[in-house]
Design a protein around this motif. Structure first.
Motif, PDB file in Angstrom:
ATOM      1  N   VAL A  30       0.856  -1.183   0.000  1.00 49.54           N
ATOM      2  CA  VAL A  30       0.000   0.000   0.000  1.00 49.54           C
ATOM      3  C   VAL A  30       0.890   1.229   0.000  1.00 49.54           C
ATOM      4  CG1 VAL A  30      -1.756   1.288   1.269  1.00 49.54           C
ATOM      5  CG2 VAL A  30      -1.873  -1.211   1.167  1.00 49.54           C
ATOM      6  N   LEU A  31       0.698   2.085  -0.998  1.00 50.62           N
ATOM      7  CA  LEU A  31       1.513   3.291  -1.146  1.00 50.62           C
ATOM      8  C   LEU A  31       0.881   4.513  -0.511  1.00 50.62           C
ATOM      9  CD1 LEU A  31       2.444   2.802  -4.903  1.00 50.62           C
ATOM     10  CD2 LEU A  31       3.785   2.154  -2.881  1.00 50.62           C
ATOM     11  N   ALA A  32      -0.451   4.553  -0.496  1.00 50.30           N
ATOM     12  CA  ALA A  32      -1.183   5.718  -0.001  1.00 50.30           C
ATOM     13  C   ALA A  32      -2.639   5.307   0.205  1.00 50.30           C
ATOM     14  CB  ALA A  32      -1.094   6.865  -1.005  1.00 50.30           C
ATOM     15  N   HIS A  33      -3.409   6.250   0.721  1.00 50.95           N
ATOM     16  CA  HIS A  33      -4.861   6.068   0.869  1.00 50.95           C
ATOM     17  C   HIS A  33      -5.577   7.322   0.393  1.00 50.95           C
ATOM     18  CE1 HIS A  33      -3.559   2.908   3.669  1.00 50.95           C
ATOM     19  NE2 HIS A  33      -4.705   2.342   3.371  1.00 50.95           N
ATOM     20  N   GLU A  34      -6.785   7.139  -0.089  1.00 55.17           N
ATOM     21  CA  GLU A  34      -7.660   8.259  -0.426  1.00 55.17           C
ATOM     22  C   GLU A  34      -8.814   8.245   0.559  1.00 55.17           C
ATOM     23  OE1 GLU A  34     -10.253  10.058  -4.150  1.00 55.17           O
ATOM     24  OE2 GLU A  34      -9.570   7.982  -4.243  1.00 55.17           O
ATOM     25  N   ALA A  35      -9.038   9.370   1.227  1.00 53.98           N
ATOM     26  CA  ALA A  35     -10.148   9.492   2.173  1.00 53.98           C
ATOM     27  C   ALA A  35     -11.413   9.829   1.398  1.00 53.98           C
ATOM     28  CB  ALA A  35      -9.851  10.577   3.197  1.00 53.98           C
ATOM     29  N   LEU A  36     -12.464   9.046   1.626  1.00 49.14           N
ATOM     30  CA  LEU A  36     -13.737   9.230   0.939  1.00 49.14           C
ATOM     31  C   LEU A  36     -14.829   9.449   1.987  1.00 49.14           C
ATOM     32  CD1 LEU A  36     -13.233   6.233  -1.494  1.00 49.14           C
ATOM     33  CD2 LEU A  36     -12.910   8.655  -2.028  1.00 49.14           C
ATOM     34  N   LEU A  37     -15.468  10.599   1.941  1.00 48.30           N
ATOM     35  CA  LEU A  37     -16.483  10.956   2.930  1.00 48.30           C
ATOM     36  C   LEU A  37     -17.787  10.213   2.668  1.00 48.30           C
ATOM     37  CD1 LEU A  37     -17.044  12.820   5.357  1.00 48.30           C
ATOM     38  CD2 LEU A  37     -17.945  14.478   3.721  1.00 48.30           C
ATOM     39  N   ARG A  63     -23.178  25.086   1.786  1.00 47.48           N
ATOM     40  CA  ARG A  63     -22.383  24.540   2.895  1.00 47.48           C
ATOM     41  C   ARG A  63     -21.262  23.610   2.425  1.00 47.48           C
ATOM     42  NH1 ARG A  63     -25.152  24.279   7.851  1.00 47.48           N
ATOM     43  NH2 ARG A  63     -23.042  24.085   8.660  1.00 47.48           N
ATOM     44  N   LEU A  64     -20.880  23.705   1.144  1.00 49.15           N
ATOM     45  CA  LEU A  64     -19.853  22.810   0.620  1.00 49.15           C
ATOM     46  C   LEU A  64     -18.520  22.987   1.352  1.00 49.15           C
ATOM     47  CD1 LEU A  64     -19.231  20.602  -1.392  1.00 49.15           C
ATOM     48  CD2 LEU A  64     -18.654  22.372  -3.061  1.00 49.15           C
ATOM     49  N   VAL A  65     -18.150  24.216   1.647  1.00 43.10           N
ATOM     50  CA  VAL A  65     -16.904  24.452   2.386  1.00 43.10           C
ATOM     51  C   VAL A  65     -16.981  23.793   3.761  1.00 43.10           C
ATOM     52  CG1 VAL A  65     -15.444  26.218   3.464  1.00 43.10           C
ATOM     53  CG2 VAL A  65     -16.288  26.546   1.136  1.00 43.10           C
ATOM     54  N   ASP A  66     -18.128  23.877   4.413  1.00 39.24           N
ATOM     55  CA  ASP A  66     -18.287  23.241   5.728  1.00 39.24           C
ATOM     56  C   ASP A  66     -18.133  21.727   5.627  1.00 39.24           C
ATOM     57  OD1 ASP A  66     -18.832  25.735   6.853  1.00 39.24           O
ATOM     58  OD2 ASP A  66     -21.001  25.499   6.606  1.00 39.24           O
ATOM     59  N   LEU A  67     -18.754  21.132   4.611  1.00 43.70           N
ATOM     60  CA  LEU A  67     -18.676  19.683   4.426  1.00 43.70           C
ATOM     61  C   LEU A  67     -17.241  19.256   4.138  1.00 43.70           C
ATOM     62  CD1 LEU A  67     -20.213  16.968   4.116  1.00 43.70           C
ATOM     63  CD2 LEU A  67     -20.314  17.478   1.668  1.00 43.70           C
ATOM     64  N   GLU A  68     -16.581  19.951   3.238  1.00 43.00           N
ATOM     65  CA  GLU A  68     -15.225  19.568   2.876  1.00 43.00           C
ATOM     66  C   GLU A  68     -14.233  19.832   4.005  1.00 43.00           C
ATOM     67  OE1 GLU A  68     -14.583  21.440  -0.938  1.00 43.00           O
ATOM     68  OE2 GLU A  68     -15.305  19.633  -1.935  1.00 43.00           O
ATOM     69  N   THR A  69     -14.430  20.885   4.760  1.00 39.83           N
ATOM     70  CA  THR A  69     -13.583  21.151   5.921  1.00 39.83           C
ATOM     71  C   THR A  69     -13.741  20.038   6.948  1.00 39.83           C
ATOM     72  OG1 THR A  69     -13.730  23.526   5.557  1.00 39.83           O
ATOM     73  CG2 THR A  69     -13.050  22.817   7.745  1.00 39.83           C
ATOM     74  N   ARG A  70     -14.981  19.621   7.158  1.00 37.15           N
ATOM     75  CA  ARG A  70     -15.248  18.512   8.089  1.00 37.15           C
ATOM     76  C   ARG A  70     -14.552  17.244   7.613  1.00 37.15           C
ATOM     77  NH1 ARG A  70     -19.272  16.236  11.547  1.00 37.15           N
ATOM     78  NH2 ARG A  70     -18.227  14.332  12.155  1.00 37.15           N
ATOM     79  N   ASN A  81     -10.190  14.666  -1.285  1.00 35.91           N
ATOM     80  CA  ASN A  81     -10.812  15.426  -2.369  1.00 35.91           C
ATOM     81  C   ASN A  81     -11.423  16.714  -1.832  1.00 35.91           C
ATOM     82  OD1 ASN A  81     -10.396  13.457  -4.459  1.00 35.91           O
ATOM     83  ND2 ASN A  81     -11.913  12.217  -3.396  1.00 35.91           N
ATOM     84  N   ILE A  82     -10.991  17.837  -2.415  1.00 31.49           N
ATOM     85  CA  ILE A  82     -11.503  19.141  -2.013  1.00 31.49           C
ATOM     86  C   ILE A  82     -11.638  19.989  -3.268  1.00 31.49           C
ATOM     87  CG2 ILE A  82     -11.002  21.247  -0.711  1.00 31.49           C
ATOM     88  CD1 ILE A  82      -9.539  19.583   1.302  1.00 31.49           C
ATOM     89  N   GLU A  83     -12.736  20.705  -3.356  1.00 33.19           N
ATOM     90  CA  GLU A  83     -12.953  21.618  -4.473  1.00 33.19           C
ATOM     91  C   GLU A  83     -11.962  22.780  -4.397  1.00 33.19           C
ATOM     92  OE1 GLU A  83     -15.159  21.621  -7.077  1.00 33.19           O
ATOM     93  OE2 GLU A  83     -15.738  19.604  -6.455  1.00 33.19           O
ATOM     94  N   PRO A  84     -11.483  23.260  -5.529  1.00 27.82           N
ATOM     95  CA  PRO A  84     -10.585  24.429  -5.505  1.00 27.82           C
ATOM     96  C   PRO A  84     -11.191  25.624  -4.770  1.00 27.82           C
ATOM     97  CG  PRO A  84     -10.580  23.437  -7.671  1.00 27.82           C
ATOM     98  CD  PRO A  84     -11.654  22.735  -6.871  1.00 27.82           C
ATOM     99  N   SER A  85     -12.495  25.796  -4.885  1.00 27.82           N
ATOM    100  CA  SER A  85     -13.130  26.929  -4.200  1.00 27.82           C
ATOM    101  C   SER A  85     -13.019  26.805  -2.682  1.00 27.82           C
ATOM    102  CB  SER A  85     -14.600  27.054  -4.611  1.00 27.82           C
ATOM    103  OG  SER A  85     -15.304  25.867  -4.290  1.00 27.82           O
ATOM    104  N   THR A  86     -12.958  25.590  -2.162  1.00 29.23           N
ATOM    105  CA  THR A  86     -12.787  25.391  -0.727  1.00 29.23           C
ATOM    106  C   THR A  86     -11.400  25.842  -0.291  1.00 29.23           C
ATOM    107  OG1 THR A  86     -14.377  23.582  -0.654  1.00 29.23           O
ATOM    108  CG2 THR A  86     -12.773  23.670   1.132  1.00 29.23           C
ATOM    109  N   LEU A  87     -10.421  25.600  -1.130  1.00 31.77           N
ATOM    110  CA  LEU A  87      -9.051  25.971  -0.777  1.00 31.77           C
ATOM    111  C   LEU A  87      -8.841  27.469  -0.714  1.00 31.77           C
ATOM    112  CD1 LEU A  87      -7.058  23.340  -2.838  1.00 31.77           C
ATOM    113  CD2 LEU A  87      -7.497  23.361  -0.373  1.00 31.77           C
ATOM    114  N   THR A  88      -9.721  28.245  -1.331  1.00 27.35           N
ATOM    115  CA  THR A  88      -9.586  29.692  -1.286  1.00 27.35           C
ATOM    116  C   THR A  88     -10.201  30.280  -0.021  1.00 27.35           C
ATOM    117  OG1 THR A  88     -11.638  30.103  -2.501  1.00 27.35           O
ATOM    118  CG2 THR A  88      -9.616  29.853  -3.800  1.00 27.35           C
TER     119      THR A  88
END
Length: 114
Positions: free
Chosen positions: A42-49, A72-79, A102-109
Protein backbone atom coordinates in the motif's frame (compact mmCIF):
# COMPACT_ATOMS: atom_id res chain seq x y z
CA UNK A 1 -34.58 12.76 -5.03
CA UNK A 2 -34.00 16.14 -3.42
CA UNK A 3 -32.76 16.20 0.17
CA UNK A 4 -34.01 19.04 2.30
CA UNK A 5 -32.11 20.57 5.16
CA UNK A 6 -34.65 19.15 7.59
CA UNK A 7 -35.81 15.80 8.92
CA UNK A 8 -37.27 13.86 6.02
CA UNK A 9 -38.76 10.42 5.67
CA UNK A 10 -37.24 8.60 2.71
CA UNK A 11 -38.43 5.12 1.81
CA UNK A 12 -39.68 4.49 5.34
CA UNK A 13 -36.43 5.69 6.96
CA UNK A 14 -36.13 8.88 8.95
CA UNK A 15 -33.34 11.01 7.62
CA UNK A 16 -31.38 13.61 9.58
CA UNK A 17 -30.83 17.22 8.53
CA UNK A 18 -27.63 18.37 6.87
CA UNK A 19 -26.81 20.64 9.81
CA UNK A 20 -26.93 17.67 12.19
CA UNK A 21 -24.56 15.72 9.93
CA UNK A 22 -22.10 18.59 9.79
CA UNK A 23 -22.19 18.93 13.58
CA UNK A 24 -21.20 15.34 14.35
CA UNK A 25 -24.21 13.35 13.23
CA UNK A 26 -22.67 10.39 11.44
CA UNK A 27 -20.24 11.58 8.79
CA UNK A 28 -17.17 9.40 8.49
CA UNK A 29 -14.38 8.58 6.08
CA UNK A 30 -13.62 5.30 4.40
CA UNK A 31 -10.16 4.77 2.96
CA UNK A 32 -9.35 3.49 -0.52
CA UNK A 33 -5.82 2.07 -0.68
CA UNK A 34 -3.44 2.84 -3.55
CA UNK A 35 -1.59 -0.42 -4.15
CA UNK A 36 1.64 -1.05 -6.03
CA UNK A 37 0.61 -3.76 -8.49
CA UNK A 38 4.12 -5.21 -8.66
CA UNK A 39 4.70 -5.61 -4.93
CA UNK A 40 1.20 -5.48 -3.44
CA UNK A 41 2.31 -2.86 -0.92
CA UNK A 42 0.00 0.00 0.00
CA UNK A 43 1.51 3.29 -1.15
CA UNK A 44 -1.18 5.72 0.00
CA UNK A 45 -4.86 6.07 0.87
CA UNK A 46 -7.66 8.26 -0.43
CA UNK A 47 -10.15 9.49 2.17
CA UNK A 48 -13.74 9.23 0.94
CA UNK A 49 -16.48 10.96 2.93
CA UNK A 50 -19.69 9.04 3.64
CA UNK A 51 -22.83 9.69 5.63
CA UNK A 52 -24.75 7.28 7.87
CA UNK A 53 -25.30 3.83 6.39
CA UNK A 54 -28.71 3.01 4.95
CA UNK A 55 -29.66 6.66 4.50
CA UNK A 56 -29.56 8.79 1.37
CA UNK A 57 -26.59 10.59 2.98
CA UNK A 58 -24.46 7.48 2.52
CA UNK A 59 -23.99 8.54 -1.11
CA UNK A 60 -21.23 11.12 -1.62
CA UNK A 61 -23.18 12.48 -4.59
CA UNK A 62 -26.17 13.25 -2.35
CA UNK A 63 -23.92 14.77 0.34
CA UNK A 64 -22.10 17.03 -2.10
CA UNK A 65 -25.26 18.11 -3.93
CA UNK A 66 -27.13 18.92 -0.71
CA UNK A 67 -24.17 20.81 0.75
CA UNK A 68 -23.74 22.75 -2.49
CA UNK A 69 -27.44 23.59 -2.68
CA UNK A 70 -27.37 24.80 0.93
CA UNK A 71 -24.20 26.85 0.46
CA UNK A 72 -22.38 24.54 2.90
CA UNK A 73 -19.85 22.81 0.62
CA UNK A 74 -16.90 24.45 2.39
CA UNK A 75 -18.29 23.24 5.73
CA UNK A 76 -18.68 19.68 4.43
CA UNK A 77 -15.23 19.57 2.88
CA UNK A 78 -13.58 21.15 5.92
CA UNK A 79 -15.25 18.51 8.09
CA UNK A 80 -14.00 15.78 5.74
CA UNK A 81 -10.46 17.16 5.76
CA UNK A 82 -10.39 17.56 9.55
CA UNK A 83 -11.78 14.07 10.20
CA UNK A 84 -9.53 12.33 7.68
CA UNK A 85 -6.40 14.01 9.06
CA UNK A 86 -7.36 13.13 12.64
CA UNK A 87 -8.08 9.50 11.72
CA UNK A 88 -4.87 9.21 9.68
CA UNK A 89 -2.85 10.56 12.59
CA UNK A 90 -4.42 8.00 14.93
CA UNK A 91 -3.90 5.11 12.50
CA UNK A 92 -0.33 5.97 11.47
CA UNK A 93 1.17 5.42 14.93
CA UNK A 94 3.89 7.96 14.09
CA UNK A 95 4.76 6.44 10.70
CA UNK A 96 4.85 8.60 7.58
CA UNK A 97 1.91 8.10 5.26
CA UNK A 98 0.44 9.60 2.13
CA UNK A 99 -3.21 10.62 2.23
CA UNK A 100 -5.32 12.08 -0.56
CA UNK A 101 -8.43 14.10 0.29
CA UNK A 102 -10.81 15.43 -2.37
CA UNK A 103 -11.50 19.14 -2.01
CA UNK A 104 -12.95 21.62 -4.47
CA UNK A 105 -10.59 24.43 -5.51
CA UNK A 106 -13.13 26.93 -4.20
CA UNK A 107 -12.79 25.39 -0.73
CA UNK A 108 -9.05 25.97 -0.78
CA UNK A 109 -9.59 29.69 -1.29
CA UNK A 110 -11.49 29.90 2.02
CA UNK A 111 -9.74 30.32 5.36
CA UNK A 112 -9.52 26.77 6.65
CA UNK A 113 -8.89 26.37 10.36
CA UNK A 114 -8.10 22.68 10.26
Amino acid sequence: MRIQNSVTEVGGRVDVPLDALLNGGGLHCVYQPFVDLDTGSVLAHEALLRGPANTPWESPVVLLQAAGDAGRLVDLETRSLRDSLRQAENQSRGRALTLFVNIEPSTLTQRLDV
